[in-house]
Write an enzyme that holds these catalytic residues in place. Structure first.
Site, PDB file in Angstrom:
ATOM      1  N   ASP A  29       0.851  -1.197   0.000  1.00 36.01           N
ATOM      2  CA  ASP A  29       0.000   0.000   0.000  1.00 36.01           C
ATOM      3  C   ASP A  29       0.885   1.244   0.000  1.00 36.01           C
ATOM      4  O   ASP A  29       1.906   1.306   0.698  1.00 36.01           O
ATOM      5  CB  ASP A  29      -0.912  -0.001   1.232  1.00 36.01           C
ATOM      6  CG  ASP A  29      -2.081   0.964   1.073  1.00 36.01           C
ATOM      7  OD1 ASP A  29      -3.228   0.500   0.947  1.00 36.01           O
ATOM      8  OD2 ASP A  29      -1.846   2.204   1.070  1.00 36.01           O
ATOM      9  N   THR A  94     -12.309   3.332  -1.620  1.00 39.79           N
ATOM     10  CA  THR A  94     -11.910   4.476  -2.446  1.00 39.79           C
ATOM     11  C   THR A  94     -11.460   4.063  -3.839  1.00 39.79           C
ATOM     12  O   THR A  94     -11.336   4.913  -4.720  1.00 39.79           O
ATOM     13  CB  THR A  94     -10.772   5.278  -1.767  1.00 39.79           C
ATOM     14  OG1 THR A  94      -9.631   4.433  -1.617  1.00 39.79           O
ATOM     15  CG2 THR A  94     -11.204   5.805  -0.415  1.00 39.79           C
ATOM     16  N   HIS A  99     -10.533  -5.363  -3.499  1.00 38.28           N
ATOM     17  CA  HIS A  99      -9.194  -5.577  -2.946  1.00 38.28           C
ATOM     18  C   HIS A  99      -9.296  -5.908  -1.468  1.00 38.28           C
ATOM     19  O   HIS A  99     -10.229  -5.496  -0.786  1.00 38.28           O
ATOM     20  CB  HIS A  99      -8.309  -4.339  -3.146  1.00 38.28           C
ATOM     21  CG  HIS A  99      -8.911  -3.051  -2.638  1.00 38.28           C
ATOM     22  ND1 HIS A  99      -9.821  -2.339  -3.367  1.00 38.28           N
ATOM     23  CD2 HIS A  99      -8.734  -2.375  -1.484  1.00 38.28           C
ATOM     24  CE1 HIS A  99     -10.187  -1.255  -2.676  1.00 38.28           C
ATOM     25  NE2 HIS A  99      -9.537  -1.262  -1.516  1.00 38.28           N
ATOM     26  N   HIS A 101      -7.028  -5.725   2.057  1.00 35.99           N
ATOM     27  CA  HIS A 101      -5.851  -5.225   2.769  1.00 35.99           C
ATOM     28  C   HIS A 101      -5.314  -6.349   3.645  1.00 35.99           C
ATOM     29  O   HIS A 101      -6.088  -7.069   4.276  1.00 35.99           O
ATOM     30  CB  HIS A 101      -6.233  -4.057   3.686  1.00 35.99           C
ATOM     31  CG  HIS A 101      -6.805  -2.868   2.980  1.00 35.99           C
ATOM     32  ND1 HIS A 101      -6.085  -1.700   2.804  1.00 35.99           N
ATOM     33  CD2 HIS A 101      -8.023  -2.640   2.429  1.00 35.99           C
ATOM     34  CE1 HIS A 101      -6.847  -0.806   2.181  1.00 35.99           C
ATOM     35  NE2 HIS A 101      -8.032  -1.345   1.941  1.00 35.99           N
TER      36      HIS A 101
HETATM   37  P1  5GP Z   1      -9.726   1.366   0.107  1.00 37.43           P
HETATM   38  O1  5GP Z   1      -9.809   2.628   0.914  1.00 37.43           O
HETATM   39  O2  5GP Z   1     -10.413   1.506  -1.235  1.00 37.43           O
HETATM   40  O3  5GP Z   1     -10.132   0.129   0.828  1.00 37.43           O
HETATM   41  O4  5GP Z   1      -8.183   1.138  -0.151  1.00 37.43           O
HETATM   42  C1  5GP Z   1      -7.473   1.671  -1.218  1.00 37.43           C
HETATM   43  C2  5GP Z   1      -6.029   1.592  -0.817  1.00 37.43           C
HETATM   44  O5  5GP Z   1      -5.234   1.767  -1.976  1.00 37.43           O
HETATM   45  C3  5GP Z   1      -5.603   2.684   0.179  1.00 37.43           C
HETATM   46  O6  5GP Z   1      -5.094   2.076   1.345  1.00 37.43           O
HETATM   47  C4  5GP Z   1      -4.554   3.488  -0.575  1.00 37.43           C
HETATM   48  O7  5GP Z   1      -3.486   3.912   0.238  1.00 37.43           O
HETATM   49  C5  5GP Z   1      -4.101   2.514  -1.649  1.00 37.43           C
HETATM   50  N1  5GP Z   1      -3.681   3.162  -2.865  1.00 37.43           N
HETATM   51  C6  5GP Z   1      -4.334   4.154  -3.534  1.00 37.43           C
HETATM   52  N2  5GP Z   1      -3.659   4.514  -4.629  1.00 37.43           N
HETATM   53  C7  5GP Z   1      -2.552   3.721  -4.665  1.00 37.43           C
HETATM   54  C8  5GP Z   1      -1.448   3.627  -5.581  1.00 37.43           C
HETATM   55  O8  5GP Z   1      -1.342   4.321  -6.589  1.00 37.43           O
HETATM   56  N3  5GP Z   1      -0.489   2.711  -5.275  1.00 37.43           N
HETATM   57  C9  5GP Z   1      -0.557   1.909  -4.182  1.00 37.43           C
HETATM   58  N4  5GP Z   1       0.430   1.062  -3.974  1.00 37.43           N
HETATM   59  N5  5GP Z   1      -1.585   1.967  -3.306  1.00 37.43           N
HETATM   60  C10 5GP Z   1      -2.561   2.866  -3.550  1.00 37.43           C
END
Ligand code: 5GP
Ligand code: ZN
Length: 113
Positions: A29, A94, A99, A101
């Site tokens: 991440d 987001t 996905h 984590h």
């Molecule tokens: P969500 O909030 O959708 O569950 O998690 C999205 C995750 O993707 C976040 O933890 C964010 O830090 C990660 N993320 C967003 N953009 C990028 C990126 O360009 N590269 C990487 N490695 N992680 C990303």
């Protein structure tokens, strides 16, 4: 395809890969919330948990088998870790490519905020 995680899979957006096979891609991440914080995704674009059905659920099972191997390689299987799926607005999703984590290497609080 304008999906951020599809671009990470294709390599159009760079990422620090920790695992890849025919079906899944795992990477660190960009904004880690724990000393170990990775994201694992299916290569097939599935928007969220809302789109899981009998026809595509095998990939979810496969993701959990890969997670099992990764946590053992990282040696966090004994200290513990957390697998998180955020779905939709209230879930805090987001990026609209399903996905999971994987977080570990510190004691995580419960319940989440
Ligand atoms: P969500 O909030 O959708 O569950 O998690 C999205 C995750 O993707 C976040 O933890 C964010 O830090 C990660 N993320 C967003 N953009 C990028 C990126 O360009 N590269 C990487 N490695 N992680 C990303
Ligand atoms: Zn995608």
């Amino acid at each position: 395809n304008d999906c951020l995680f599809c671009k990470i899979i294709s390599g159009d957006i760079p990422s620090s890969k920790i695992f890849e096979n025919e079906f899944v891609y795992a990477f660190k991440d960009i904004d880690p919330q724990a000393p170990f914080h990775a994201i694992i995704i299916p290569k097939e674009h599935i928007s969220s948990m809302n789109e899981i059905n009998e026809g595509n659920s095998e990939i979810i099972a496969h993701i959990f088998v890969v997670i099992n191997k990764l946590v053992k390689e990282l040696n966090i299987h004994e200290t513990g870790y957390r697998i998180i799926n955020n779905c939709g607005k209230d879930g805090g999703q987001t990026v609209n490519h399903i996905h999971f984590h994987i977080m570990g290497q510190r004691e995580l609080k419960w319940p989440p905020g």
